[in-house]
Enzyme design. Structure first.
Site: not given
Ligand code: PLP
Length: 389
Positions: A48, A102, A174, A199
């Site tokens: 952690r 997102y 992001d 992803k």
């Molecule tokens: N950012 C984007 C662009 C995403 O598509 C996603 C998930 O689909 C996330 C963040 C969140 O990621 P996680 O599902 O791994 O928590």
């Protein structure tokens, strides 16, 4: 090169590997200890604390890929997003977020920030004027996501870098949809890069993880909160993610090439009304995308012509799976109106340009001819059930 002295594939393959000093094996050994010695050591290690040998090693790879001093690996993309945002925001602060984020990030902001006394504004559009209009005296952070989901709109990263400097803000992106293979935002002055490593970094639809890259100073600040929030990733999965990332550039480059070929092909089909892919010259942000991306990613969306049932089409596909997540080696499709953007409601979806006919397409590494064959067969079958007008 943002990747430093070594080339992209070399960084993916080697940077941050944990040396096997005992047996000189070719790959990183996996250290599963959740308890380490505390006497006579420089670093007190604990999962952690984000500092086990495997966590530290993979953090270096993420940092190198983004051209940054330091990185961290998290238990999910949302653990990375929430910890990073909260590390730079406190009661009375304000954050400017781009529109069309997102859904999970949007939910985090609208469901949680008020109880921490954090103010926020979403921009109306992605122009410089839209971001400027949202900045207040107490703004501390500007947060973007480009290309956006699902319409693949592109935010001008150099503009965001300048805006952050002018107003003394911490800038965050992001960078999930592009991956560091296609886009290194630090080159444009962005401070902190965040990924859902679930992803492109994972790339096989079998890992849930997150990652952040930034300066050492910014990572130290994120770490201070992260050890309290506790969103670390188990070393078993860290090790699997390292394995996946060795082939990330190979996979993503193939996905870029496949997506461009599929976008051009879909654009030429009469059953398709419109294709949203920044690699197409017809995309409104094509020139901007070319100026800040090395490749246009494997993500796109398209609208089926009226009269072709989008749900029936997805059901008729044999090779391409209808699936929620994205960026795996296998191609997947989904209907944003029924999944990621369902909760927005019809009116807001219409405002954002997300129709019932819109399909998000995550293009994998399969042969393009096979993907086209699958789509043609599904269109034919859909037309039999529901003839095209
Ligand atoms: N950012 C984007 C662009 C995403 O598509 C996603 C998930 O689909 C996330 C963040 C969140 O990621 P996680 O599902 O791994 O928590």
């Amino acid at each position: 090169m943002a990747q430093g002295k070594l080339g992209l594939n070399t960084v993916c393959t080697h940077t941050g590997e944990v040396p096997d000093e005992q047996f000189q094996g070719a790959i990183s050994p996996i250290y599963l200890s959740s308890s380490y010695a505390y006497e006579g050591v420089d670093v007190k290690r604990y999962p952690r604390y984000f500092n086990t040998p495997n966590q530290e090693g993979l953090s270096k790879k993420v940092a190198a890929l983004e051209g940054c001093e330091a990185g961290m690996i998290f238990g999910s993309g949302m653990a990375a997003v929430s910890t990073t945002l909260m590390a730079f925001l406190q009661k009375g602060d304000h954050v400017v977020l781009q529109e069309a984020l997102y859904g999970g990030t949007y939910n985090l902001v609208v469901e949680e920030f008020e109880k921490f006394g954090i103010e926020y504004s979403f921009t109306e559009g992605l122009s410089e004027a839209a971001f400027e209009a949202a900045v207040r005296e107490n703004t501390k952070v500007v947060y973007v996501e480009t290309p956006s989901n699902p319409l693949m709109k592109v935010t001008d990263l150099a503009m965001i870098g300048r805006l952050a400097k002018k107003h003394n803000l911490v800038s965050m992106i992001d960078n999930t949809f592009a991956s560091p293979v296609n886009q290194t935002p630090k080159d444009f002055g962005i401070d902190i890069m965040i990924h859902s490593a679930t992803k492109y970094m994972g790339g096989h639809s079998d890992i849930c993880a997150g990652a952040v890259a930034a300066s050492q100073e910014h990572i130290d600040r994120i770490w201070n909160l992260a050890k309290n929030f506790g969103g670390s990733l188990s070393d078993m999965t860290v090790w699997l993610l390292e394995r996946s990332m060795k082939t990330m550039a190979l996979r993503v480059k193939q996905q870029n090439a496949n997506a461009l070929a599929m976008a051009e092909w879909l654009d030429s089909r009469e059953e398709v009304e419109r294709v949203y892919y920044p690699g197409l010259a017809s995309h409104p942000d094509h020139e901007l995308a070319k100026s800040q991306m090395r490749g246009f990613s494997g993500m796109m969306s398209f609208e089926l012509a009226d009269g072709i049932g989008a749900e029936a089409f997805l059901e008729a596909l044999q090779l391409i799976k209808p699936s929620m997540s994205l960026a795996g080696v296998e191609s997947t499709m989904l209907l944003p109106s029924k999944t990621s953007h369902f909760l927005l409601g019809e009116e807001e979806r219409a405002r954002q340009g997300i129709s019932e006919q819109l399909i998000r397409f995550s293009v994998g590494i399969e042969e393009v001819e096979d993907l086209q064959g699958d789509i043609v067969a599904a269109l034919k079958q859909t037309a039999q059930v529901q003839p095209v007008n």
